[in-house]
Design a protein around this motif. Structure first.
Motif, PDB file in Angstrom:
ATOM      1  N   VAL A  85     -50.860  -7.629  49.286  1.00  0.00           N
ATOM      2  CA  VAL A  85     -51.795  -8.679  48.891  1.00  0.00           C
ATOM      3  C   VAL A  85     -52.900  -8.074  48.027  1.00  0.00           C
ATOM      4  O   VAL A  85     -53.612  -7.173  48.460  1.00  0.00           O
ATOM      5  N   GLU A  86     -53.035  -8.570  46.800  1.00  0.00           N
ATOM      6  CA  GLU A  86     -54.010  -8.038  45.843  1.00  0.00           C
ATOM      7  C   GLU A  86     -54.980  -9.114  45.385  1.00  0.00           C
ATOM      8  O   GLU A  86     -54.638 -10.293  45.384  1.00  0.00           O
ATOM      9  N   ASP A  87     -56.159  -8.698  44.989  1.00  0.00           N
ATOM     10  CA  ASP A  87     -57.130  -9.648  44.443  1.00  0.00           C
ATOM     11  C   ASP A  87     -56.814  -9.961  42.980  1.00  0.00           C
ATOM     12  O   ASP A  87     -56.731 -11.107  42.582  1.00  0.00           O
ATOM     13  N   ILE A  88     -56.645  -8.892  42.186  1.00  0.00           N
ATOM     14  CA  ILE A  88     -56.369  -9.100  40.761  1.00  0.00           C
ATOM     15  C   ILE A  88     -55.474  -7.980  40.250  1.00  0.00           C
ATOM     16  O   ILE A  88     -55.657  -6.820  40.613  1.00  0.00           O
ATOM     17  N   ASP A 144     -63.972   0.888  43.927  1.00  0.00           N
ATOM     18  CA  ASP A 144     -62.649   0.883  44.538  1.00  0.00           C
ATOM     19  C   ASP A 144     -61.787  -0.049  43.710  1.00  0.00           C
ATOM     20  O   ASP A 144     -62.265  -1.083  43.262  1.00  0.00           O
ATOM     21  N   PRO A 145     -60.574   0.322  43.437  1.00  0.00           N
ATOM     22  CA  PRO A 145     -59.742  -0.507  42.563  1.00  0.00           C
ATOM     23  C   PRO A 145     -59.301  -1.792  43.266  1.00  0.00           C
ATOM     24  O   PRO A 145     -59.401  -1.907  44.451  1.00  0.00           O
TER      25      PRO A 145
HETATM   26 MG    MG Z   1     -59.033  -4.371  44.195  1.00  0.00          MG
END
Ligand code: MG
Ligand code: IMP
Length: 203
Positions: A100-103, A202-203
């Motif tokens: 699950v990723e934000d972008i 943080d990426p």
């Molecule tokens: Mg991120």
């Protein structure tokens, strides 16, 4: 920096729009994983907001687990070299795993994580991202099974997305004013989503 809605130039997605889309994604995941209990893996910290809303809208039992990573050197270099600073607590061998990723921007971070997870032989492995910026993609082979919204080449904050650790708490997703981005950049304003490089911790 006042760290408030006043620093937002334009709201891209309201709280209501996000809620509706998150429910739709949860509906799709619930259908696809009926009778199973997937493990949702999330990278700290940005995607945590999306993850918790997503799980509350799911109709299948899920478990969650977290990883933390940091990028080497300047994110602008876009090397895709990532260092793992917190690994998962659970084994994923034979499990149905959803990252699950934000972008997803260049896709390099997700690509690295997919390789790392794939090496542990999960039964299935898919990506669910709230936002997608496809025209900045470097890793073109990335398959996004679940995707909330396509977004423009602007620096976005809110609903988990940060600029130097701020603005995550905003309930909407908006474009950060350029003045805020430039105010503490030593070598001039970053442009568009490249500003991500300037603001990433943080990426
Ligand atoms: Mg991120
Ligand atoms: P990439 O796909 O490896 O280029 O990196 C994706 C990561 O960059 C995301 O998980 C975010 O942490 C960060 N990122 C990319 N674009 C933005 C943005 O517009 N606002 C805030 N963070 C961003």
């Amino acid at each position: 920096m006042t760290d408030s809605a006043a620093d937002i130039q334009e709201i891209l997605f309201t709280e209501e729009q996000i809620t509706r889309r998150v429910r739709e994604l949860a509906g799709a995941i619930s259908r696809d994983y009926a009778g199973r209990a997937p493990l949702l893996v999330t990278v700290l910290k940005g995607a945590v907001y999306f993850l918790t809303d997503l799980t509350r809208a799911l109709a299948v039992p899920v478990e969650i687990d977290f990883m933390a990573i940091t990028t080497y050197g300047s994110a602008k270099a876009q090397s895709g070299v990532v260092r793992l600073i917190k690994d998962l607590d659970v084994e994923i061998t034979g499990r149905d795993v959803v990252l699950v990723e934000d972008i997803i921007d260049t896709g390099l971070t997700a690509g690295y994580l997919l390789r790392l997870l794939q090496a542990r032989s999960p039964a299935t492995l898919r990506i669910c991202t709230l936002l997608d910026r496809p025209y900045r993609r470097i890793l073109e082979t990335l398959d996004l099974a679940y995707r909330g919204f396509e977004v423009p080449d602007r620096f976005l904050v809110g609903y988990g997305l940060d600029y130097r650790e701020r603005y995550r708490h905003l309930p909407f997703i908006g474009v950060l004013r350029n003045e805020v981005l430039v105010s503490d950049a030593p070598d001039g304003p970053p442009s568009g989503a490249n500003a991500a490089a300037a603001g990433l911790s943080d990426p």
